[in-house]
Design an enzyme around this catalytic site. Structure first.
Site, short mmCIF file in Angstrom:
data_model
loop_
_atom_site.label_atom_id
_atom_site.label_comp_id
_atom_site.label_asym_id
_atom_site.label_seq_id
_atom_site.Cartn_x
_atom_site.Cartn_y
_atom_site.Cartn_z
N GLU A 70 -78.02 -22.46 -49.46
CA GLU A 70 -78.57 -23.91 -49.73
C GLU A 70 -77.57 -24.43 -50.63
OE1 GLU A 70 -82.24 -23.47 -51.67
OE2 GLU A 70 -83.14 -22.33 -49.98
N ASP A 80 -88.30 -24.03 -45.46
CA ASP A 80 -87.87 -24.87 -46.67
C ASP A 80 -86.77 -23.98 -47.41
OD1 ASP A 80 -88.83 -26.57 -48.70
OD2 ASP A 80 -89.71 -24.99 -49.93
N GLY A 96 -99.21 -12.83 -52.51
CA GLY A 96 -99.34 -12.81 -54.11
C GLY A 96 -100.21 -14.05 -54.47
N HIS A 125 -85.81 -27.37 -49.74
CA HIS A 125 -86.22 -26.47 -50.77
C HIS A 125 -87.22 -27.51 -51.62
CE1 HIS A 125 -85.65 -22.79 -53.20
NE2 HIS A 125 -86.85 -23.30 -53.49
N ARG A 135 -87.46 -17.27 -49.81
CA ARG A 135 -86.11 -17.32 -50.15
C ARG A 135 -85.20 -17.26 -48.70
NH1 ARG A 135 -87.22 -19.40 -54.05
NH2 ARG A 135 -86.75 -18.90 -56.26
#
Ligand code: NAP
Ligand code: 8YV
Length: 329
Positions: free
Chosen positions: A264, A259, A156, A282, A235
């Site tokens: 989280e 990441d 994307g 992140h 994600r």
């Protein structure tokens, strides 16, 4: 007493760009997360028409939104909006906005940094110098990008910015998504397992949410194979973390750069314990410059709403239909 200014509930941290940008036009009410917002809703709910989400504050689901009969707009920080039930909002005529594009280059930089750190083991090399080990012997030679093809999962806005960087580095690119893109020259794989088999790195940058949950599963990792590297900047939910840990422990893949994580900020100890894994907290978009641009877009979408103008960046599930629900200007 109700203020002249329209009310806005700010969910999440009170960031200066958002608070300073909204305060002149709106009466702000602040709550760090949806649970804390609960107490405020009794008095606010009957008149509240706008939410600013300054960081994912918990789930903004049907149960939460249904309590706000006048809600017209949710201006959410971040391009990913898996914390909002946008499909339900769309059916009610509530517009959800997000912060696409302004973060593309930053996240692509992070993805490249993470890829290079994982392949060339730069964090491990840094630890090597600091520990004094270099005084005894040379750091072992590493893997390289020179003989690797990268399969981007989710080509994307950000995926394309990553692909441009890879092209500049002479690294061949392929991609997987639900659709073949007519104006893209990279090889398209409708079958993710087939792409995993053919490439040396899988770089994941899809949205999160139910549609992509555990897209990267044991079968995909098996196909990636013992020299393969997984990079996830999408994600945590997109990767089956238990399957990833097993694949790394059993050397079914070579290494991973992550990441994002399923729970989280909790990162499984098994990942922390593995030296062939590079872990980031992140930080894909987390420069002062880019976070400010994202915050400003949260503000600008609400200013557009207040002026009765179209939203700047609505999510696809809540397209602009020419007017704001309940709007009286
Ligand atoms: P985008 O422009 O909407 O691109 C998403 C891509 O994913 C599209 O190419 C889409 O292609 C593909 N995709 C969507 N659903 C899929 C599925 N079920 N299976 C396979 N491919 C799928 O989004 P973007 O702006 O690039 O952002 C992508 C995501 O990156 C965000 O939603 C967010 O979760 C994540 N992100 C992470 C960070 C970070 O800090 N780590 C920062 C920013 C964004 P098709 O429609 O053809 O399937
Ligand atoms: C932010 C992101 O780190 O935009 C996104 O989708 O993942 C990041 O840019 C995240 O929204 C912070 O909560």
């Amino acid at each position: 007493m109700a203020s002249e200014k329209p009310d806005v509930l700010v969910l999440g941290p009170a960031k200066p760009t958002i608070i300073d940008g909204l305060s002149p036009r709106f009466a702000l009410h602040k709550a760090n997360d949806v649970t804390l917002a609960d107490a405020m809703l009794a008095s606010l709910a009957p008149r509240l028409r706008a939410l600013a989400v300054s960081a994912p504050p918990g789930r903004i689901d049907e149960a939460f939104m249904a309590r706000l009969p006048k809600l017209e707009v949710i201006s959410s920080f971040g391009v990913g909006y898996d914390h909002v039930d946008a499909a339900w909002a769309g059916k009610q005529g509530i517009v959800v906005t997000h912060t696409p594009d302004v973060l593309n280059e930053e996240v692509a930089d992070t993805a490249m940094g993470l890829l290079l750190c994982t392949v060339r083991q730069f964090p491990q090399a840094d630890r090597y110098v600091r520990s004094g080990a270099w005084l005894k012997k040379e750091f072992p030679h590493t893997q390289t990008l020179r003989d690797r093809m990268v399969g981007i999962v989710g080509l994307g806005r950000i995926g394309k910015a990553i692909a441009r960087r890879l092209e500049a580095s002479n690294v061949p690119v392929a991609y997987h998504g639900r659709n073949k893109q007519p104006d893209v020259a990279y090889r398209y794989y409708p079958d993710l397992v087939a792409m995993a088999r053919d490439v040396d790195v899988l770089l994941v940058i899809t949205p999160g949410g139910a549609a992509t949950k555990h897209l990267i599963n044991a079968q995909v990792l098996e196909a990636l194979g013992p020299t393969g590297i997984l990079i996830n900047v999408a994600r945590g939910s997109v990767v089956d973390e238990a399957a990833l840990i097993e694949a790394l422990q059993k050397k079914k893949i070579y290494a991973a750069g992550l990441d994002v994580f399923e729970n989280e900020p909790k990162v499984p100890q098994a990942l922390i314990d593995m030296d062939q894994v590079v872990l980031l907290p992140h930080v894909g978009s987390a420069s002062v410059y880019t976070r400010r641009a994202m915050d400003q877009l949260v503000v600008d979408n609400l200013l557009a709403w207040a002026d009765g103008k179209p939203p700047l960046t609505p999510v696809p599930e809540t397209p602009w239909r020419g007017n704001w629900r309940n709007h009286a200007n």
